[in-house]
Design an enzyme around this catalytic site. Structure first.
Site, PDB file in Angstrom:
ATOM      1  N   GLY A   1      67.221 -52.317  18.286  1.00 59.89           N
ATOM      2  CA  GLY A   1      65.943 -53.039  18.406  1.00 59.89           C
ATOM      3  C   GLY A   1      64.831 -52.156  18.929  1.00 59.89           C
ATOM      4  O   GLY A   1      63.699 -52.193  18.425  1.00 59.89           O
TER       5      GLY A   1
ATOM      6  N   GLU B   1      51.405 -34.864  -3.705  1.00 58.29           N
ATOM      7  CA  GLU B   1      51.801 -33.555  -4.250  1.00 58.29           C
ATOM      8  C   GLU B   1      52.850 -33.707  -5.341  1.00 58.29           C
ATOM      9  O   GLU B   1      53.714 -32.840  -5.512  1.00 58.29           O
ATOM     10  CB  GLU B   1      52.307 -32.617  -3.155  1.00 58.29           C
TER      11      GLU B   1
ATOM     12  N   GLN C   1      78.381 -44.421  14.350  1.00 58.97           N
ATOM     13  CA  GLN C   1      77.092 -43.828  14.732  1.00 58.97           C
ATOM     14  C   GLN C   1      77.092 -42.337  14.356  1.00 58.97           C
ATOM     15  O   GLN C   1      76.124 -41.817  13.807  1.00 58.97           O
ATOM     16  CB  GLN C   1      76.882 -43.999  16.251  1.00 58.97           C
TER      17      GLN C   1
ATOM     18  N   ASP D   1      54.695 -37.228  -7.508  1.00 62.27           N
ATOM     19  CA  ASP D   1      55.703 -38.276  -7.336  1.00 62.27           C
ATOM     20  C   ASP D   1      57.093 -37.644  -7.502  1.00 62.27           C
ATOM     21  O   ASP D   1      57.312 -36.830  -8.407  1.00 62.27           O
ATOM     22  CB  ASP D   1      55.450 -39.344  -8.418  1.00 62.27           C
TER      23      ASP D   1
ATOM     24  N   ARG E   1      76.745 -41.670  10.635  1.00 62.65           N
ATOM     25  CA  ARG E   1      75.397 -41.911  10.099  1.00 62.65           C
ATOM     26  C   ARG E   1      74.413 -40.858  10.592  1.00 62.65           C
ATOM     27  O   ARG E   1      73.483 -40.477   9.888  1.00 62.65           O
ATOM     28  CB  ARG E   1      74.914 -43.302  10.540  1.00 62.65           C
TER      29      ARG E   1
ATOM     30  N   SER F   1      49.738 -38.489 -11.703  1.00 64.33           N
ATOM     31  CA  SER F   1      50.822 -37.629 -12.177  1.00 64.33           C
ATOM     32  C   SER F   1      50.412 -36.837 -13.409  1.00 64.33           C
ATOM     33  O   SER F   1      50.655 -35.626 -13.492  1.00 64.33           O
ATOM     34  CB  SER F   1      52.049 -38.483 -12.529  1.00 64.33           C
TER      35      SER F   1
ATOM     36  N   GLN G   1      41.530 -34.079  -7.071  1.00 65.00           N
ATOM     37  CA  GLN G   1      42.186 -34.009  -8.371  1.00 65.00           C
ATOM     38  C   GLN G   1      42.480 -35.422  -8.902  1.00 65.00           C
ATOM     39  O   GLN G   1      41.969 -35.815  -9.952  1.00 65.00           O
ATOM     40  CB  GLN G   1      43.474 -33.214  -8.234  1.00 65.00           C
TER      41      GLN G   1
ATOM     42  N   TYR H   1      40.364 -31.588  -1.696  1.00 64.84           N
ATOM     43  CA  TYR H   1      40.960 -31.267  -2.990  1.00 64.84           C
ATOM     44  C   TYR H   1      40.925 -32.528  -3.841  1.00 64.84           C
ATOM     45  O   TYR H   1      41.728 -33.448  -3.632  1.00 64.84           O
ATOM     46  CB  TYR H   1      42.399 -30.806  -2.751  1.00 64.84           C
TER      47      TYR H   1
END
Ligand SMILES: CCCCC/C=C\C/C=C\C/C=C\C=C\C(=O)SCCNC(=O)CCNC(=O)[C@H](O)C(C)(C)COP(=O)(O)OP(=O)(O)OC[C@H]1O[C@@H](n2cnc3c(N)ncnc32)[C@H](O)[C@@H]1OP(=O)(O)O
Ligand SMILES: Cc1cc2nc3c(=O)[nH]c(=O)nc-3n(C[C@H](O)[C@H](O)[C@H](O)COP(=O)(O)OP(=O)(O)OC[C@H]3O[C@@H](n4cnc5c(N)ncnc54)[C@H](O)[C@@H]3O)c2cc1C
Length: 669
Positions: free
Chosen positions: A406, A429, A335, A431, A338, A149, A142, A140
């Site tokens: 780590g 696809e 933990q 921004d 988050r 954009s 483009q 594709y």
């Protein structure tokens, strides 16, 4: 329960035993149906058991080796698909579980859909069977070096020559070089190329054309075509398996019937004819792919979360008193706060992706019947959801890496590669900022139509309730009140509407609509995000209204839905407070409720990620292993590094030995 809270459970079997729900039934809720669980499982295992699809040393390959490995895997996958006579559904899943970006993604994901969506029936009859049999490989094309954009700004030209009944495709400038198309660099034989159509001296703007790029005999570029790969990309391995390409045309001639002519045509005489369909249908392939990207977001996010949850249940740090056991890091509230919102987001994106697929199918059916009324909403929903889910997923994968300490930084954790492969989803696809501004434009239009009494429908229907939503005050009084879906929905609707109305009012004060839009664009982005988050929350609630079977499944999903919504409320507290939707006290109560919900998720966490049903092959993470046997795997993996092939490293004789022997001395010493 006590065992978990007391930190005595130190292996995943114990974690699984604490789950309060039927994991097999949750697998069905996650996958969508029992059939989906079965076929996913079968395809994942087929890939995992095939040595050609191994990927454990992938990050150690050079770019050339990686690309060749990708070609090998793609060819082998195709061989298996043919041999086993897999259905389209099975074949798509097999490719998904091969899990190596390559030209086939663009061939099936964009080239074929572009021809199906924009080609006439005759063109489809000619090209689709060839593509389906891999007699041709397509991409594709483009984006250009100078414009991505701004699609209307593309420079490649396709000028009709009535003398020969051909289009002449040309790249007039360096910046008009096609740049980025996946599969173009080395693999594709054909491309759908987007170029400015010029006929009878007039420029009719961007249209799609099928152009052959390489010989079907020896793969060499056809005359007038210059092409190659655009070079290495972010991260080791990762998206470097894809041959994103550059392409230039020097007056390349193609037959007139290779213009994709479903939306508009050029006659033999060179007359331009546009059918009575909206010209935005030219962007249809992007709408289709954006919709698939939302489903992909839940896949990528759930993978990362699965790794982080399992490892957090194995990893222990601190808490050892007088030689007692240390604490599983999953038991730390930090933990949990988050990680669990990310777990909830994975489920939220899964369900909104399911809904978006339905919406897309519905819009397509309407388009077939020449009803174009839902096209703007389909564009806004796909653009907005693509943007919000990919940005959040990219951030979440990185957060999961940090949650693994780590070891998360090692390639063998699977997280660095997952991040590097995933993060361009924020750009390709469309921004994410550019797409959110499209949503904002749609919202501003909807708000402006409210004054004329036009009732908004679909995902903006809530805006019709403007009298109430502009002045309502949340009735939440206790933390428990935040478990009421109506209370959550009301504040999300009020926040989204008030932010949109504020923007519209401020734009109206500017000298022109355009200037106002530009000046207010940072606020418009936030307004668009608020609207999209409302959609995700609403679709999660709607999912809970459906028939959900299995012991404890609905309760778990309710918890996750509440976590998703209240986490957003906490994160965007400023929006809710500044628009007067809630008071600071109500904000604090939401946070209090969140903490309680995390505690309820804790004993179910490992089982909730088991419900994703991922094989160890697909996860490719020593930290996310199903059996939790992390340390021996980490240790063994290190020895596979090419650096460990010899005890004495290459370069020792030339560079280390002389140094150590001090043959080079500082004169002042
Ligand atoms: C299973 C396999 C899957 C395969 C792939 C899966 C995953 C991806 C994996 C890897 C990546 C691989 C490929 C990546 C490919 C690409 O990136 S392809 C290139 C993609 N490029 C873009 O997305 C460009 C982004 N830009 C645009 O979409 C438009 O140019 C933009 C919408 C930003 C602006 O367009 P313009 O014509 O200038 O628009 P206006 O702002 O003036 O709007 C005009 C009106 O048209 C409406 N509109 C715009 N877009 C659409 C649309 N898509 N559908 C419907 N309507 C649209 C817009 O709202 C305006 O309407 P009004 O005038 O306001 O009513
Ligand atoms: C991995 C990958 C694969 C790709 N595959 C393909 C493919 O197969 N085929 C294809 O054709 N293309 C492909 N692309 C190209 C991709 O679609 C474009 O890169 C994307 O659409 C963004 O366009 P751009 O690069 O021009 O970014 P730009 O638009 O130049 O963005 C640069 C910055 O400008 C900002 N910006 C731009 N316009 C505005 C505005 N109006 N208002 C405010 N801010 C703005 C953006 O937010 C961004 O911060 C791929 C890209 C990547 C990274």
């Amino acid at each position: 329960m006590a065992a978990v809270d007391g930190g005595e459970v130190d292996h995943l079997a114990g974690e699984r035993a604490t789950a309060h729900f039927d994991v097999d039934a949750m697998k069905v809720a996650w996958a969508g149906s029992r059939h989906a669980v079965e076929v996913n499982d079968r395809m994942a295992r087929l890939v995992a058991s095939d040595p050609v699809f191994r990927k454990d040393t992938r990050t150690m390959l050079s770019r050339k080796e990686l690309f060749k490995d990708t070609l090998k895997k793609a060819a082998h996958a195709w061989k298996r698909i043919v041999e086993l006579r897999l259905t389209e559904e099975e074949a798509n899943l097999l490719r998904l579980y091969v899990d190596q970006p390559g030209y086939v993604d663009l061939h099936w994901g964009m080239f074929v859909p572009a021809i199906k969506g924009q080609g006439t029936e005759e063109q489809q009859k000619k090209w689709v069977p060839m593509a389906y049999k891999f007699q041709i490989i397509g991409c594709y094309a483009q984006t250009e070096l100078g414009h991505g954009s701004n699609v209307q700004g593309l420079e490649t030209t396709a000028t009709f020559d009535p003398n020969t009944d051909e289009f002449v495709v040309h790249s007039p400038t360096l910046t008009s070089s096609k740049w980025w198309p996946g599969g173009l660099g080395k693999a594709s034989t054909h491309a759908v190329v987007y170029a400015r159509l010029i006929t009878q001296g007039k420029d009719y703007g961007i249209h799609g054309f099928i152009v052959q790029l390489r010989s079907l005999d020896d793969h060499s570029p056809l005359p007038g075509i210059t092409l190659g790969d655009i070079g290495g990309k972010f991260g080791s391995g990762a998206y470097n398996s894809m041959d994103n390409g550059v392409l230039r045309f020097d007056h390349v001639r193609i037959p007139r019937d290779q213009m994709l002519m479903r939306l508009s045509q050029v006659t033999r005489e060179g007359k331009y004819v546009h059918s009575d369909v909206p010209k935005q249908l030219l962007y249809g392939t992007m709408v289709y792919v954006r919709q698939t990207i939302v489903a992909d977001a839940s896949k990528a996010l759930s993978r990362a979360v699965c790794i982080a949850v399992r490892y957090s249940a194995i990893r222990k740090q601190f808490g050892s008193q007088a030689g007692g056991p240390e604490t599983q890091v999953l038991n730390y509230k930090t933990q949990q706060s988050r990680l669990f919102p990310l777990l909830a987001s994975a489920y939220a994106y899964r369900f909104v992706g399911e809904w978006l697929k339905w919406l897309y199918t519905d819009v397509m059916q309407k388009l077939e019947a020449k009803d174009y009324s839902t096209l703007p909403e389909a564009h806004a929903c796909t653009a907005g959801l693509k943007s919000v889910t990919t940005s959040a997923t990219a951030d979440a994968i990185e957060e999961c890496r940090k949650l693994c300490g780590g070891h998360g930084y090692l390639n063998s954790s699977g997280l660095p590669e997952l991040f590097a492969v995933y993060v361009p989803a924020c750009t390709y696809e469309g921004d994410n900022v550019v797409l959110l501004l499209q949503v904002a434009r749609f919202l501003m239009k909807t708000v402006s139509q409210l004054a004329s009494g036009k009732q908004p429908v679909g995902t903006t229907a809530y805006m019709g309730n403007i009298q109430y939503l502009m002045q309502c005050k949340s009735a939440v009084n206790t933390a428990g009140d935040w478990l009421n879906p109506a209370a959550i929905k009301e504040v999300f609707e009020a926040r989204a509407l008030r932010m949109a109305v504020n923007c519209a009012q401020n734009i109206s004060k500017a000298p022109s609509q355009e200037e106002g839009f530009s000046e207010l664009s940072p606020d418009l982005l936030e307004s668009a995000v608020a609207h999209v988050q409302l959609i995700i929350v609403t679709k999660f609630f709607e999912k809970l209204q459906q028939d959900i079977i299995g012991h404890g499944v609905k309760e778990q999903l309710q918890n996750l839905c509440n976590i998703y919504a209240l986490f957003l409320l906490h994160k965007h507290l400023g929006d809710f407070l500044s628009t007067g939707c809630i008071t600071p006290k109500q904000g604090a109560l939401a946070n209090e409720q969140l903490g309680r919900l995390y505690a309820q998720v804790r004993p179910n966490a490992v089982a909730l990620v088991d419900a994703f049903d991922y094989t160890d092959h697909y996860l490719s993470s020593v930290l996310g292993r199903y059996d939790g046997d992390v340390y021996p795997a980490l240790y063994a993996e290190a020895w596979k590094d090419p650096l460990n092939e010899t005890v004495i490293p290459d370069g020792y004789q030339e560079h280390l030995r002389p140094l150590l022997k001090q043959q080079l001395k500082f004169s002042r010493l």
